[in-house]
Design a protein around this motif. Structure first.
Motif, PDB file in Angstrom:
ATOM      1  N   LYS A 132      -5.832   6.333  -0.900  1.00 29.60           N
ATOM      2  CA  LYS A 132      -4.521   5.871  -1.356  1.00 29.60           C
ATOM      3  C   LYS A 132      -4.556   5.550  -2.852  1.00 29.60           C
ATOM      4  O   LYS A 132      -5.544   5.012  -3.357  1.00 29.60           O
ATOM      5  N   PRO A 133      -3.468   5.844  -3.572  1.00 36.32           N
ATOM      6  CA  PRO A 133      -3.429   5.521  -5.006  1.00 36.32           C
ATOM      7  C   PRO A 133      -3.128   4.039  -5.234  1.00 36.32           C
ATOM      8  O   PRO A 133      -2.752   3.318  -4.314  1.00 36.32           O
ATOM      9  N   ARG A 134      -3.305   3.608  -6.445  1.00 38.72           N
ATOM     10  CA  ARG A 134      -2.905   2.245  -6.827  1.00 38.72           C
ATOM     11  C   ARG A 134      -1.394   2.090  -6.662  1.00 38.72           C
ATOM     12  O   ARG A 134      -0.646   3.061  -6.787  1.00 38.72           O
ATOM     13  N   THR A 135      -0.970   0.884  -6.417  1.00 36.35           N
ATOM     14  CA  THR A 135       0.460   0.620  -6.289  1.00 36.35           C
ATOM     15  C   THR A 135       1.128   0.674  -7.666  1.00 36.35           C
ATOM     16  O   THR A 135       0.727  -0.059  -8.573  1.00 36.35           O
ATOM     17  N   ILE A 156       0.850  -1.182   0.000  1.00 36.11           N
ATOM     18  CA  ILE A 156       0.000   0.000   0.000  1.00 36.11           C
ATOM     19  C   ILE A 156       0.890   1.238   0.000  1.00 36.11           C
ATOM     20  O   ILE A 156       1.707   1.414   0.911  1.00 36.11           O
ATOM     21  N   ALA A 197      -0.341  -5.811  -5.863  1.00 37.86           N
ATOM     22  CA  ALA A 197      -0.694  -4.406  -6.042  1.00 37.86           C
ATOM     23  C   ALA A 197      -2.005  -4.072  -5.338  1.00 37.86           C
ATOM     24  O   ALA A 197      -2.982  -4.816  -5.419  1.00 37.86           O
ATOM     25  N   PHE A 198      -2.004  -2.941  -4.665  1.00 34.39           N
ATOM     26  CA  PHE A 198      -3.184  -2.407  -3.993  1.00 34.39           C
ATOM     27  C   PHE A 198      -3.998  -1.560  -4.960  1.00 34.39           C
ATOM     28  O   PHE A 198      -3.455  -0.898  -5.839  1.00 34.39           O
ATOM     29  N   HIS A 199      -5.345  -1.582  -4.802  1.00 32.98           N
ATOM     30  CA  HIS A 199      -6.182  -0.604  -5.488  1.00 32.98           C
ATOM     31  C   HIS A 199      -7.145  -0.001  -4.471  1.00 32.98           C
ATOM     32  O   HIS A 199      -7.584  -0.684  -3.537  1.00 32.98           O
ATOM     33  N   PRO A 200      -7.457   1.273  -4.577  1.00 31.78           N
ATOM     34  CA  PRO A 200      -8.294   1.944  -3.576  1.00 31.78           C
ATOM     35  C   PRO A 200      -9.699   1.353  -3.541  1.00 31.78           C
ATOM     36  O   PRO A 200     -10.319   1.126  -4.572  1.00 31.78           O
ATOM     37  N   ASP A 201     -10.192   1.113  -2.321  1.00 28.35           N
ATOM     38  CA  ASP A 201     -11.509   0.515  -2.153  1.00 28.35           C
ATOM     39  C   ASP A 201     -11.984   0.720  -0.728  1.00 28.35           C
ATOM     40  O   ASP A 201     -11.180   0.948   0.184  1.00 28.35           O
ATOM     41  N   ASN A 213      -1.187  -9.103  -9.270  1.00 25.36           N
ATOM     42  CA  ASN A 213      -2.163  -8.095  -9.689  1.00 25.36           C
ATOM     43  C   ASN A 213      -1.613  -7.191 -10.787  1.00 25.36           C
ATOM     44  O   ASN A 213      -2.155  -6.100 -11.023  1.00 25.36           O
ATOM     45  N   ILE A 214      -0.560  -7.623 -11.444  1.00 25.65           N
ATOM     46  CA  ILE A 214      -0.062  -6.924 -12.634  1.00 25.65           C
ATOM     47  C   ILE A 214       0.344  -7.983 -13.658  1.00 25.65           C
ATOM     48  O   ILE A 214       0.613  -9.137 -13.311  1.00 25.65           O
TER      49      ILE A 214
END
Length: 256
Positions: free
Chosen positions: A150-153, A109, A140-144, A177-178
Motif C-alpha cells: 500500500k502507498p503512503r496516505t 490506509i 497517515a499510513f506508511h507501508p511497513d 503524521n503530517i
C-alpha cells in the motif's frame, strides 16, 4: 515504573506497544502504583476487550487513546481478526460510563478504509454515540511489515477526512503524521479562535484561560489542560528502570 516517572518529572505513564490488554495484569499493577505516587495513567489501545477485563483495566486509566481502525466489520475481520461492534462498545463504555478522557485515532490506509461513505458513517456515529467534543484524529499510513503493497496516505485524503468530520458536527477533528498546522490545532467551538496551535509536537499558539476556556469568548474547551503552556516538543530521554528499582528497593528497606 512509578518511581521512575516520579523522579524524572513525568506527569503520566502511557501503556502502549503492544496493546496493553495483552499485559493487562502488569499494566493494572503499575497503574495502581502510579496513582499512589500521584502519576496519571494513559492507555493506548485498540479497545478489543471483553466486559469483565474492560472494567478491570480501564478503572485505573485517566485517559484513553482508542484506535477506531475502520468502520466496517469486513475490515476488522480480515485485517484485525476482531469485531467493530466490540470496539464501539468499549468506546461508548469509556465515554458514557467510565468518564475517562477519550480520544479516537483512525489510521487511513489507501483503498482499505479511506472511502468518503465509510468516513461519513464513522464520523456520524462518533457525533451521535459519543458526542461532538470527543476528539478524532485521522493519521497517515506508511507501508511497513506485512502491508508493503500500500502507498503512503496522501495529505489530500487526510484533509478530506477532516472536512467530513467537521461537516458531521465534530468540534475537534485533527490530522496526524503530517505537518499541517490548520488541521492539527484546536479551535473554540464558540467563536472559532485558535486556542491551541500545533505543528506536529510543537505549540505555536495558546489562548486558554485557567480551567481551559477560550480567552476570547469564555467558552469552555473540552479536555484536560495545564494552567499554562509548557515547553513541550519532540524529546527523547533515556531512562534505565534498573537504576530506579535499586532506589525503590533501598527506600522499602529503610521503611521496614
Amino acid at each position: 515504573m512509578a518511581e521512575a516517572a516520579r523522579r524524572t518529572g513525568c506527569r503520566s505513564v502511557a501503556y502502549t506497544y503492544n496493546d496493553p490488554v495483552i499485559f493487562l495484569e502488569y499494566a493494572t499493577d503499575v497503574a495502581a502504583a502510579c496513582h499512589a505516587a500521584g502519576i496519571a495513567n494513559v492507555a493506548v489501545t485498540a479497545g478489543y476487550v471483553k466486559e469483565g477485563a474492560r472494567e478491570d483495566f480501564f478503572r485505573r486509566m485517566d485517559a484513553v487513546n482508542l484506535d477506531l481502525k475502520a468502520f466496517t466489520e469486513d475490515f476488522y475481520r480480515k485485517l484485525c481478526t476482531a469485531s467493530l461492534e466490540s470496539v464501539k462498545e468499549t468506546a461508548v463504555y469509556l465515554v458514557k460510563e467510565r468518564g475517562a478522557w477519550v480520544e479516537l485515532t483512525t489510521l487511513l490506509i489507501p483503498g482499505e478504509n479511506d472511502g468518503p461513505a465509510e468516513l461519513e458513517a464513522l464520523t456520524q456515529w462518533v457525533q451521535e454515540a459519543l458526542g461532538p467534543d470527543v476528539p478524532l484524529h485521522f493519521t497517515a499510513f506508511h507501508p511497513d511489515y506485512k502491508m508493503m503493497d500500500k502507498p503512503r496516505t496522501p495529505p489530500e485524503t487526510l484533509l478530506r477526512a477532516h472536512r467530513i468530520g467537521r461537516q458531521a458536527g465534530l468540534n475537534h477533528v485533527y490530522t496526524g503524521n503530517i505537518h499541517h498546522e490548520p488541521t492539527g490545532s484546536t479551535y473554540c467551538s464558540g467563536c472559532g479562535t485558535k486556542v491551541i496551535g500545533r505543528d506536529w509536537h510543537m505549540l505555536t499558539a495558546w489562548k486558554l484561560g485557567q480551567g481551559g476556556h477560550c480567552t476570547e469568548c469564555g467558552t469552555p474547551i473540552a479536555g484536560r489542560f495545564e494552567p499554562k503552556p509548557g515547553t513541550w516538543g519532540r524529546q527523547r530521554k533515556t531512562v534505565r528502570l534498573a537504576d530506579f528499582a535499586r532506589q525503590w528497593q533501598a527506600a522499602q528497606s529503610q521503611q521496614q
